[in-house]
Write a protein that holds these residues in place. Sequence first.
Motif: not given
Length: 478
Positions: A106, A138, A157, A186, A190
């Motif tokens: 990130y 993401t 993450v 995140g 995912t």
Amino acid sequence: MNKKALLVAAILGSSSLLSSGSAFANAKGADISWLSEMKDNNYIFYNDNGVEQDVITTLKQHGMDSVRLRVWVNPADGFYSGIDDVVAKAVEAQNAGMRIMIDFHYSDTWADPGHQTKPSEWASYTAEGLTQAVWWHTYDSLNAIKAAGVTPEWVQVGNETNNGMLWGEGKASENMQAFTWLVNSGHDATKAVFPDSKVIVHLANCHDNANFRWIFDGLNSYGGKYDVIGASDYPTNVVGSSWQTVNQQCLANLNDMVSRYDKDVMITEIGVPWDNADAEAILRDMIDKLDEVQDSRSLGVFYWEPQASNFNGYTLGAWDPNTRKPTGALDAFIDDTTPTATTNRIRSRISDRCIDVNGARKNNGEDILQWSCHNNDNQQWTFNAVDSGYYQIQAKHSGLCLDIESASDNDGANVIQWTCKDTYNQQFIKEDMGDGYFRLKSRASGKCIDIYAQGTSNGDSAIQWSCHDGWNQQWKDD
């Protein structure tokens, strides 16, 4: 659930999406994110025998089964560790039978305990805007990976988030709730793409139990969502402490994480200076300690950039920068379950002759033929286990591998030697034909190595042909 609803769930900290699937065997792997850049800079890698060889093949020969790849949002050079670069490496690794971890930083550059810089495009975002940006980055990145046919087993993450990420809005010491929003965003993105992938929250300094407790107590107090607690362990980097003490403190911390939070744990980064005489012992000690994690909740260990060879000044790799060969550090990952390579001649049932490289030449593209059996190295072949029962078959004299020319799937395609690589046209399975004989069936074409026209003379070529029971497709180790 639509994208908008997923995003709201992330921000508000609602109940988790689909949980991760059943547990897999402990991973042994490496972060190889620099590999594409190193290749583009003409780095050459050798195996233990000093033969040029693909890095992933060498890692597998040392017991590794997984790779980790970092993702930057907009890297300064426009490519390396950007999503296109990550997708290409992930495809290569998965095709080689490796399990995949994706590591989101990130950031446009390195994220670690001292640096959690927002991507330039996100610089003016509020905490809520950053939460949305994390979700979309993401989600879009993982969809690109999915479109390429890759399924990551783990998704990290944030990287080394000892004090949160995306500073200052996501700095945990200033706003633990905002940090939790980012983690949950995140996580949920995912699970929207890969419901069974395990989500990792990763901290540096595995020996620092106080920091781990502070972060995960904080995350849990705001409804943090994650499956695995990841840790970095660099035992020789801790000033004023021995590596033995650091490893023991790391184990104690991992056990505390399991009992305190009921989470699986993993060493997602480990490294030792390439020239440290105790490198193998240090690594083997930590790998062995993972077996002592309570309730078998350890998921594995990843070496950080073992192939680095002092690349960009990094000195904790596991390739000797002088010889370009692996150091003893990689041997720590070998255990009793690591497939061992065998070297032998391959004798034809129909002719009683052996597979040979024409003229004992060492060039790519040289013909494979049969010749009266002898003890020279151009008739010595190493069977390197790949996965699912398949092998690469490597010539001892040249270090090159049996290959189907042009990756053809046609009857009559020539069998040659070529630089070893992780492609199916260099992978063969032994099919038992009885009486100690086997066929060698290509993974790419489904055809078998054959002696042209059932020849029995020196110099008759090896080809591939539709598999049958004839003796000109039957071989034995000799």
